[in-house]
Design a protein around this motif. Structure first.
Motif, PDB file in Angstrom:
ATOM      1  N   VAL A  22       0.887  -1.125   0.017  1.00 54.89           N
ATOM      2  CA  VAL A  22      -0.052   0.068   0.063  1.00 54.89           C
ATOM      3  C   VAL A  22       0.833   1.105  -0.096  1.00 54.89           C
ATOM      4  O   VAL A  22       0.711   2.126  -0.587  1.00 54.89           O
ATOM      5  CB  VAL A  22      -0.805  -0.007   1.121  1.00 54.89           C
ATOM      6  CG1 VAL A  22      -1.510   1.418   1.426  1.00 54.89           C
ATOM      7  CG2 VAL A  22      -2.008  -1.142   1.090  1.00 54.89           C
ATOM      8  N   GLU A  23       1.927   1.289   0.723  1.00 54.06           N
ATOM      9  CA  GLU A  23       2.939   2.362   1.059  1.00 54.06           C
ATOM     10  C   GLU A  23       3.396   2.509  -0.567  1.00 54.06           C
ATOM     11  O   GLU A  23       3.611   3.846  -0.837  1.00 54.06           O
ATOM     12  CB  GLU A  23       3.849   2.138   1.845  1.00 54.06           C
ATOM     13  CG  GLU A  23       3.252   2.447   3.477  1.00 54.06           C
ATOM     14  CD  GLU A  23       4.497   2.313   4.484  1.00 54.06           C
ATOM     15  OE1 GLU A  23       5.392   1.558   4.266  1.00 54.06           O
ATOM     16  OE2 GLU A  23       4.285   3.142   5.505  1.00 54.06           O
ATOM     17  N   LYS A  24       3.933   1.524  -1.060  1.00 53.93           N
ATOM     18  CA  LYS A  24       4.833   1.523  -2.237  1.00 53.93           C
ATOM     19  C   LYS A  24       3.809   2.243  -3.150  1.00 53.93           C
ATOM     20  O   LYS A  24       4.139   3.189  -3.962  1.00 53.93           O
ATOM     21  CB  LYS A  24       5.331   0.462  -2.817  1.00 53.93           C
ATOM     22  CG  LYS A  24       6.108   0.473  -3.968  1.00 53.93           C
ATOM     23  CD  LYS A  24       6.698  -1.196  -4.060  1.00 53.93           C
ATOM     24  CE  LYS A  24       7.421  -1.212  -5.456  1.00 53.93           C
ATOM     25  NZ  LYS A  24       6.629  -1.631  -6.344  1.00 53.93           N
ATOM     26  N   ASN A  25       2.559   1.629  -3.479  1.00 53.71           N
ATOM     27  CA  ASN A  25       1.562   2.139  -4.329  1.00 53.71           C
ATOM     28  C   ASN A  25       1.420   3.778  -4.063  1.00 53.71           C
ATOM     29  O   ASN A  25       1.374   4.593  -5.100  1.00 53.71           O
ATOM     30  CB  ASN A  25       0.392   1.670  -3.922  1.00 53.71           C
ATOM     31  CG  ASN A  25      -0.334   1.312  -5.126  1.00 53.71           C
ATOM     32  OD1 ASN A  25      -0.787   2.336  -5.809  1.00 53.71           O
ATOM     33  ND2 ASN A  25      -0.694   0.023  -5.699  1.00 53.71           N
ATOM     34  N   LEU A  26       1.381   4.211  -2.888  1.00 52.73           N
ATOM     35  CA  LEU A  26       1.160   5.765  -2.829  1.00 52.73           C
ATOM     36  C   LEU A  26       2.406   6.285  -2.842  1.00 52.73           C
ATOM     37  O   LEU A  26       2.313   7.494  -3.473  1.00 52.73           O
ATOM     38  CB  LEU A  26       0.286   5.816  -1.206  1.00 52.73           C
ATOM     39  CG  LEU A  26      -0.914   5.269  -1.143  1.00 52.73           C
ATOM     40  CD1 LEU A  26      -1.480   5.290   0.439  1.00 52.73           C
ATOM     41  CD2 LEU A  26      -1.969   5.992  -2.061  1.00 52.73           C
ATOM     42  N   LYS A  27       3.372   5.845  -2.376  1.00 57.96           N
ATOM     43  CA  LYS A  27       4.504   6.718  -2.225  1.00 57.96           C
ATOM     44  C   LYS A  27       4.912   6.972  -3.912  1.00 57.96           C
ATOM     45  O   LYS A  27       5.424   8.300  -4.358  1.00 57.96           O
ATOM     46  CB  LYS A  27       5.954   6.018  -1.628  1.00 57.96           C
ATOM     47  CG  LYS A  27       5.906   6.351  -0.468  1.00 57.96           C
ATOM     48  CD  LYS A  27       7.424   6.201   0.458  1.00 57.96           C
ATOM     49  CE  LYS A  27       7.057   6.254   1.841  1.00 57.96           C
ATOM     50  NZ  LYS A  27       7.434   5.052   2.726  1.00 57.96           N
TER      51      LYS A  27
END
Ligand code: MSP
Length: 512
Positions: free
Chosen positions: A386-391
Motif C-alpha cells: 500500500v505504501e509503495k503504491n502511494l509513495k
C-alpha cells in the motif's frame, strides 16, 4: 518552509457555483496537503468587488454597490465554510488594507515613469472587464467567453507600459534556469501564452474615467484604477504589502496562483509585469485548470443550469462533494460533467471501494474479536505494498496538482486491500485459523490508516472519522505530519492491539 497559494478573487455579481467551488476546493486540497507536509501555509481566497460589472449588477437590483458586495461576499464566505475550506485569509477589494496597497503600487509605477496618459478607443466587454482587439473576437464580432457584443468605448486613460516588459517576460516564462522563472502550467497553456507574447505586447489601460465604483488613482482622483489591476494586487495586500514587511517577506513570492484558463493571461503577463515594474518578487507557479461544461452546455444563470455548492453537499455530503468536484475530470484540460457522472463516481469510488473496505473490515472485527483490535504481528507485505503504491504516485501527483491522478492512486491502494481480503478469505479463516485472521485484520487496519492519512486533504472529516473508527491513536494530522516526514510506521502500528473500534454506520450510502 512556506507555501503561499491563492485562488482568483471571485466577482460578486454572481452567486458561488460549482465552477468557483472547483478552484477553491483544489486550492484547499493543496493547502491541506502542504500543511501535512509541514509547510507553513498561507491560503488566500476572496472577492473582487469593484468595476463596471458590479456597479451594473447593483443598479439592476436597485442597491448601492457596497450593499451588494457585502451581501454577495458573505455568500462566498458561507459557501467556503460549507465546503470546509481552510483558507487563512479572505480578502475583499473594498477593504481599507487593499486601498492602501493599490494606491502604493500604482503610485510606485507612476513615479517610475511606467504609467502615462493617452486617448484610447476600443471594444470593451463588461463581462470580462477588458478591451478586445478585433482579431480576438469571434466570427460574429462577439466576446469569445460571453458571446455578447463588446461596446465601443472612447476615453482618455492612464496606460501602463506593458510593451516594455515583453523580453523580460519571455525570458522568465521560457528559461527554467532563470532565477525568477515563472512556471506556467499545464505546458499547452504556457505555449499559448508564449506564442501570444511573441506576437508583441500592447500597452494596457490602467484606469477608467467613467467608472466611479473603484479605487481613485492617487495622482489623479478623477479616474479609478482599472478593476483587473485593482484585483491582481490583492495577492500582495493579503500578505502584508506595504505595511507588514515581516509577513510579506515570509510568504512572498507566491508559490501557486490557481485559476481557470479564462484569466491566465492576466496572471501570467499583466501581473508579473506589474510586479517587475514595482520590483517585487514574481510568482513561482501559475496553474490553470480547464473549464467545465454541464451536460455539454456552458453553465450560466440565464440557462438556469448552474450547480451550487449547496446542491452538491445535499446530494453527496461535504466530503464526497469535495472529492467528486475535483476528481471527475482531469485537472488541466476542459471537461464535461453531469449529475449522472458525479453519482456514478460516488458509487464506484466511495460507496463500493472505500466504504466497502471499511465496513467489511469492521464487521469482521466485530464478529470475531468483539470490536477490539486483535493481538497480532503485522503482515508487513500488505502495508508495504500500500505504501509503495502511494509513495510512487500520490505525492508526486499532489505536488504537481494532478489531483485526479492522486485520487486514482488512492483508489488503487484501496482496491489493493480489497483484493487482498478476497485472497485471504477471512470468512474461511474465522473457522480454520484465528491467529492468521488476527494478522489479516490487524494489517487491514494499518493499511486503512495509511489510506486515511492520504485521503485527509480531500476528505478531512471522513478521514478523521475513519481514523477514529479504526481505533488509531493520536490526532490524525499530528500523526500524518510525522509519517509524511519520516515515512515510518510506528512500532505497534497506528491502530494498536487492544484498542476499541467503532461501528462505522454507513459512511457512503449508495445512491440510486
Ligand atoms: N474577478 C476575476 C478574477 C480576479 S483574480 C485577481 C474573475 N472572477 S470570476 O468570478 O469570474 O471567477 C473566474 C474563476 O472562477 C475561473 O478562473 C475559475 O477559477 C472559476 N470558474 C468559474 N467557472 C468555472 C467553470 N465553469 N469551470 C472551471 N472553473 C470555473 O474572473
Amino acid at each position: 518552509m512556506k507555501f503561499y497559494i491563492t485562488t482568483p478573487i471571485y466577482y460578486v455579481n454572481d452567486i458561488p457555483h460549482i465552477g468557483h467551488s472547483y478552484t477553491t476546493i483544489a486550492a484547499d486540497i493543496m493547502a491541506r496537503w502542504k500543511r501535512l507536509n509541514n509547510f507553513d501555509v498561507y491560503f488566500l481566497t476572496g472577492t473582487d468587488e469593484h468595476g463596471a460589472k458590479i456597479a451594473e449588477a447593483a443598479k439592476a437590483k436597485d442597491k448601492k454597490p457596497q450593499e451588494l458586495c457585502d451581501e454577495m461576499s458573505t455568500k462566498f464566505r458561507e459557501a467556503w465554510k460549507l465546503l470546509n475550506i481552510s483558507n487563512d485569509d479572505f480578502i475583499r477589494t473594498t477593504e481599507q488594507r487593499h486601498f492602501i496597497a493599490v494606491e502604493n503600487i500604482v503610485q510606485t509605477l507612476f513615479d517610475k515613469g511606467l504609467i502615462f496618459k493617452k486617448k484610447y478607443e476600443g471594444m470593451y466587454c463588461i463581462g470580462c472587464e477588458r478591451f478586445f482587439a478585433k482579431k480576438d473576437l469571434d466570427e460574429n464580432g462577439c466576446c469569445p467567453f460571453h458571446k455578447t457584443k463588446p461596446i465601443l468605448q472612447s476615453e482618455e486613460n492612464y496606460f501602463f507600459k506593458l510593451s516594455s516588459f515583453q523580453d523580460a517576460l519571455l525570458e522568465r516564462i521560457t528559461d527554467v534556469n532563470h532565477k525568477e522563472y515563472i512556471d506556467i502550467q499545464p505546458e499547452e497553456r504556457r505555449n499559448e501564452i508564449v506564442g501570444k507574447l511573441k506576437l508583441g505586447l500592447e500597452d494596457v489601460s490602467f484606469s477608467r474615467s467613467a467608472i466611479e465604483w473603484g479605487i481613485p488613482l492617487p495622482f489623479d482622483k478623477s479616474q479609478t484604477v482599472y478593476v483587473w489591476v485593482d484585483a491582481l494586487i490583492n495577492y500582495i495586500t493579503a500578505v502584508g504589502y506595504p505595511s507588514d514587511e515581516p509577513k510579506f517577506k515570509k510568504y512572498c513570492p507566491t508559490d501557486v496562483h490557481l485559476m481557470a484558463k479564462d484569466i491566465l493571461w492576466f496572471h501570467s503577463v499583466i501581473w508579473p509585469a506589474i510586479l517587475m515594474g514595482a520590483q517585487l518578487p514574481l510568482p513561482k507557479t501559475i496553474y490553470s485548470h480547464g473549464f467545465f461544461t454541464l451536460n455539454g452546455n456552458k453553465m450560466s444563470k440565464s440557462l438556469g443550469n448552474v450547480i451550487s455548492p449547496q446542491e452538491l453537499v445535499e446530494n453527496y455530503g461535504v466530503d464526497a462533494a469535495r472529492y467528486l468536484a475535483v476528481t471527475l475530470i482531469p485537472f488541466g484540460p476542459d471537461g464535461d460533467i453531469s449529475w449522472q457522472g458525479l453519482t456514478l463516481k460516488y458509487n464506484t469510488d466511495l460507496a463500493n471501494n472505500l466504504g466497502n473496505l471499511i465496513s467489511r473490515t469492521l464487521k469482521m472485527t466485530e464478529k470475531n474479536f468483539n470490536l477490539k483490535i486483535p493481538q497480532a504481528v503485522l503482515n508487513l507485505e500488505l502495508v508495504k505494498n500500500v505504501e509503495k503504491n502511494l509513495k510512487e504516485t500520490f505525492a508526486y501527483n499532489m505536488d504537481n496538482l494532478q489531483l485526479h491522478k492522486a485520487a486514482e492512486s488512492l483508489q488503487d491502494a484501496i482496491t489493493l486491500v480489497n483484493v487482498q481480503i478476497e485472497t485471504d478469505a477471512p470468512w474461511k479463516l474465522a473457522k480454520t485459523d484465528k491467529n492468521k485472521l488476527a494478522i489479516c485484520i490487524y494489517s487491514y487496519l494499518q493499511a486503512i490508516d495509511i489510506i486515511a492519512m492520504h485521503l485527509f486533504s480531500f476528505m478531512p472529516s471522513i478521514a478523521e472519522k475513519i481514523w477514529q473508527i479504526t481505533g488509531a491513536s493520536g490526532n490524525i494530522t499530528d500523526v500524518a505530519k510525522k509519517y509524511f516526514t519520516n515515512g515510518m510506521l510506528p512500532k505497534d502500528g497506528f491502530s494498536v492491539s487492544g484498542a476499541d473500534l467503532q461501528i462505522p454506520g454507513i459512511l457512503f450510502p449508495r445512491i440510486f
